[in-house]
Design a protein around this motif. Structure first.
Motif, mmCIF file in Angstrom:
data_model
loop_
_atom_site.group_PDB
_atom_site.id
_atom_site.type_symbol
_atom_site.label_atom_id
_atom_site.label_comp_id
_atom_site.label_asym_id
_atom_site.label_seq_id
_atom_site.Cartn_x
_atom_site.Cartn_y
_atom_site.Cartn_z
ATOM 1 N N HIS A 199 0.876 -1.175 0.000
ATOM 2 C CA HIS A 199 0.000 0.000 0.000
ATOM 3 C C HIS A 199 0.915 1.228 0.000
ATOM 4 O O HIS A 199 2.135 1.095 0.078
ATOM 5 C CB HIS A 199 -0.885 0.030 1.239
ATOM 6 N N CYS A 244 -4.768 5.877 -0.009
ATOM 7 C CA CYS A 244 -3.746 4.882 -0.377
ATOM 8 C C CYS A 244 -3.359 5.161 -1.827
ATOM 9 O O CYS A 244 -4.208 5.373 -2.678
ATOM 10 C CB CYS A 244 -4.294 3.469 -0.234
ATOM 11 N N GLU A 264 -1.185 3.257 -3.801
ATOM 12 C CA GLU A 264 -0.602 2.132 -4.524
ATOM 13 C C GLU A 264 -1.745 1.162 -4.810
ATOM 14 O O GLU A 264 -2.425 0.732 -3.873
ATOM 15 C CB GLU A 264 0.476 1.454 -3.663
ATOM 16 N N LEU A 265 -1.943 0.854 -6.090
ATOM 17 C CA LEU A 265 -3.041 -0.042 -6.447
ATOM 18 C C LEU A 265 -2.898 -1.347 -5.664
ATOM 19 O O LEU A 265 -1.908 -2.063 -5.815
ATOM 20 C CB LEU A 265 -3.025 -0.323 -7.953
ATOM 21 N N CYS A 266 -3.871 -1.627 -4.766
ATOM 22 C CA CYS A 266 -3.699 -2.737 -3.827
ATOM 23 C C CYS A 266 -4.860 -3.709 -3.870
ATOM 24 O O CYS A 266 -4.985 -4.570 -3.015
ATOM 25 C CB CYS A 266 -3.522 -2.172 -2.412
ATOM 26 N N HIS A 280 -8.956 -0.497 -3.452
ATOM 27 C CA HIS A 280 -7.905 0.536 -3.392
ATOM 28 C C HIS A 280 -8.475 1.956 -3.353
ATOM 29 O O HIS A 280 -8.060 2.784 -2.543
ATOM 30 C CB HIS A 280 -6.967 0.356 -4.582
ATOM 31 N N MET A 299 -9.717 3.186 0.012
ATOM 32 C CA MET A 299 -8.801 3.086 1.161
ATOM 33 C C MET A 299 -8.318 4.493 1.477
ATOM 34 O O MET A 299 -7.308 4.957 0.968
ATOM 35 C CB MET A 299 -7.631 2.160 0.800
#
Ligand code: CUA
Length: 351
Positions: A182, A217, A219-221, A225, A228
């Motif tokens: 993340h 967030c 970062e593609l998680c 995502h 988040m």
């Protein structure tokens, strides 16, 4: 007759293409102008703390240099295209290599990069120091929410990071072994830092003024995502101390029959992932899949800061979490409406 129709068809085709181009241009301009929106909550161009300001100054400098280079290079390109364009009777010069041009084209960019490196490296070093008197906070990232642990105070909370103003806060970002990468980002207060499973990273942030600063967030998680989110609640030292003291209190005991029934439902359904610490907060609960809910009702939002905390939103969430927040790890427990009302009453009592 046939010729006339074919011509008309071609004219219509051209008109259609023109409209299409115009449409695409309009959409592109709108998208571009959206970047200039005033008071955008995550606008990094409006820094609200010394660290974000320092990063912003560096960006301004590098951007100005990049604009000058862009204009010079594109200008030279356009000049060459125009000046040396094809003309009848003209033939292009034929030659191989030009030492002077090659040396200049290597030396000038190298000098520019060396020049930019000085403020860049000094900013990086400055932002990675450990300032005295910084408040340490450990951050865990999970699909799809953030946990904040305050080791100095034995307090742990979720999604809403409370900090005192004009105090550097040193985040230790601990990636969970059983989770994914993340990235913690609150643009108005600091740069962006990845949270990597099995690793520890750091980030300093600081706010000048009390207020709520939104983040996300970065970062593609996974599918959740985009949901988040994170909010930093900057408070005066006195308000922050009060918040800490409240967080350290024992969890409130259920009082009404409905709250008591809700506590029962909670014990049977929720405790595999959520906890309520009866003796106040506990600092290290990293193994918990969900946030601890000891003082749940003291938060303004829930579910990765996606929803405002109120009874209606909470009931919708409990009815079917993945339906309202795609990717939610909390499954639909198929609770009855009565159980949902009881849980809502109990959770909303946990101030
Ligand atoms: Cu977590 Cu994207």
């Amino acid at each position: 007759m046939a010729l006339c129709c074919r011509r008309r068809g071609r004219a219509e085709g051209v008109a259609l293409k023109k409209n299409l181009v115009r449409g695409v241009l309009i959409v592109a301009v709108i998208a571009l102008l959206a970047g200039c929106a005033k008071d955008a909550p995550q606008d990094a161009l409006d820094p609200a703390g010394p660290l974000a300001r320092q990063a912003d100054r560096l960006w301004d400098l590098v951007f100005a240099i990049a604009v000058v280079i862009f204009v010079l290079v594109e200008g030279a390109l356009l000049f060459a295209l125009f000046k040396f364009r094809r003309k009848p009777g003209r033939e292009a010069a034929q030659f191989h290599g030009n030492k002077t041009v090659e040396v200049v084209l290597t030396a000038v960019p190298a000098m520019i990069l060396a020049f930019i490196a000085v403020p860049t490296v000094s900013t990086i070093l400055d932002q990675s120091r450990e300032p005295e008197g910084a408040l340490p906070v450990t951050v865990n990232a999970r699909q799809f929410w953030f946990r904040f642990q305050y080791p100095d105070y034995n307090v742990v909370t979720a999604n809403e990071l409370h900090i005192p103003v004009q105090t550097p806060v040193r985040l230790t970002l601990e990636g969970m072994q059983d989770d994914v990468i993340h990235s913690f980002w609150v643009p108005r207060l600091a740069g962006k830092q990845d949270v990597v499973p099995g690793r520890e990273t750091h980030l300093l942030l600081e706010a000048d003024e009390p207020g709520t600063y939104l983040g996300q967030c970065a970062e593609l998680c996974g599918i959740g995502h985009g949901y988040m989110r994170v909010r930093v609640v900057a408070q005066t030292q006195a308000d922050f101390d009060r918040w800490v003291a409240d967080q350290r209190l024992r969890a409130r005991e259920p009082e009404s029959d409905e709250e008591k029934a809700g506590a029962e439902v909670f014990a049977q359904t929720c405790t595999a992932c959520h906890q309520i610490y009866e003796g106040g907060s506990k600092v290290d609960d990293s193994s918990l899949q969900g946030p601890n809910l000891t003082h749940f009702a003291s938060r303004k939002t829930f579910a990765g800061s996606l929803f405002d905390l109120d009874e209606a939103n909470l009931a919708d969430w409990l009815r079917d979490p993945p339906a309202v927040k795609p990717g939610s790890k909390m499954p639909d427990y198929e609770l009855s409406e009565e159980q949902i009302d009881q849980l809502v009453a109990y959770l909303m009592s946990l101030e």
